[in-house]
Design an enzyme around this catalytic site. Structure first.
Site, mmCIF file in Angstrom:
data_model
loop_
_atom_site.group_PDB
_atom_site.id
_atom_site.type_symbol
_atom_site.label_atom_id
_atom_site.label_comp_id
_atom_site.label_asym_id
_atom_site.label_seq_id
_atom_site.Cartn_x
_atom_site.Cartn_y
_atom_site.Cartn_z
ATOM 1 C CG HIS A 30 -2.326 0.395 0.966
ATOM 2 N ND1 HIS A 30 -2.917 0.421 -0.276
ATOM 3 C CD2 HIS A 30 -3.285 0.809 1.834
ATOM 4 C CE1 HIS A 30 -4.173 0.820 -0.162
ATOM 5 N NE2 HIS A 30 -4.427 1.067 1.101
ATOM 6 C CG ASN A 78 -8.761 3.936 3.579
ATOM 7 O OD1 ASN A 78 -8.106 3.671 2.582
ATOM 8 N ND2 ASN A 78 -9.309 3.007 4.325
ATOM 9 C CG ASP A 101 -1.919 0.483 -3.495
ATOM 10 O OD1 ASP A 101 -2.146 1.677 -3.220
ATOM 11 O OD2 ASP A 101 -2.608 -0.452 -3.039
ATOM 12 C CG ASN A 122 -11.478 2.466 0.417
ATOM 13 O OD1 ASN A 122 -12.481 2.573 -0.278
ATOM 14 N ND2 ASN A 122 -11.274 1.427 1.202
#
Length: 188
Positions: A30, A78, A101, A122
Site C-alpha cells: 500500500h 483512506n 498501488d 479508498n
C-alpha cells in the site's frame, strides 16, 4: 482549482505519493506510491520536509521550466483527500498526479491514467471526494491480486514478498521516470 491534465510549463505539477504513515507500514504494498516519491526526490536531488499546514511531507523543485511539488500525505491512505485538497490550496491550482498501488495490474507494471474510475481504491475515492472531481491524473503501480482467499485489505498491508522485493528497484525507477516524463510534458 484546476486538477485536470495540463502539460504546460507555466502550470505547476503536484505529484502525490499515497501510503500510510508509521514504521509498521514501511515496505508494504500500500505504500508503493510514497516509495516512488522517495525515489523521485532522489532522482531530482531534493529532499522532503514536513509542512504541517498541509499535513504532508513536501519537496519543491523544478523539472526544466516547470515548478513541481512532491508530496506524501501524513494521513492514512483512506484519508488522503484532506491533505491533497490542502496542498492544492497552499501551492496553487495546477495539474494533480497521484501515484498509487493498483491491484488490477501485475506486479511491476506502471501505467499512466487520465481521470476515470477509482477501481475501488479508498485513497483515490477520498481524493476525488475532497477535490470534487475524479478528473486527475494517476500513475498506477501494479501490485497484483492477493493469493488464494486473502482479502485485498490484508494483502495491501503486507510487506512485499522476497521475489517482489528483488524487482522493486526497477518498478520504483520506472514509475519515477514516468512522473518525470509527465512533468516534462513527454507522457500522454
Amino acid at each position: 482549482m484546476a486538477s485536470v491534465s495540463s502539460n504546460t510549463s507555466s502550470t505547476p505539477l503536484l505529484i502525490v505519493g499515497l501510503g500510510n504513515p508509521g514504521a509498521e507500514y514501511e515496505g508494504t504494498r500500500h505504500n508503493i506510491g510514497a516509495m516512488v516519491l522517495d525515489e523521485l526526490a532522489g532522482d531530482l536531488g531534493t529532499g522532503f520536509s514536513v509542512n504541517r499546514k498541509v499535513n504532508a511531507r513536501v519537496a519543491e523543485t523544478r523539472v526544466g521550466d516547470r515548478r513541481v511539488i512532491l508530496a506524501t500525505p501524513r494521513s492514512f491512505m483512506n484519508l488522503s483527500g484532506g491533505p491533497v485538497k490542502a496542498l492544492t490550496g497552499y501551492y496553487g491550482p495546477g495539474q494533480v498526479l497521484v501515484v498509487h498501488d493498483e491491484l488490477d495490474l501485475d506486479p511491476g507494471t506502471v501505467k499512466l491514467k487520465h481521470g476515470g474510475g477509482l477501481n475501488g481504491h479508498n485513497g483515490l475515492r477520498d481524493i476525488a471526494k475532497s477535490l470534487g472531481t475524479q478528473d486527475f491524473d494517476r500513475i498506477q503501480v501494479g501490485i497484483g491480486r492477493p493469493p488464494g482467499r486473502m482479502s485485498p485489505a490484508s494483502y495491501v498491508l503486507k510487506p512485499f514478498a522476497k521475489a517482489e522485493r528483488a524487482d522493486l528497484p526497477v518498478t520504483l525507477a520506472d514509475a519515477a521516470d514516468l512522473a518525470t516524463a509527465v512533468a516534462r510534458g513527454e507522457a500522454a
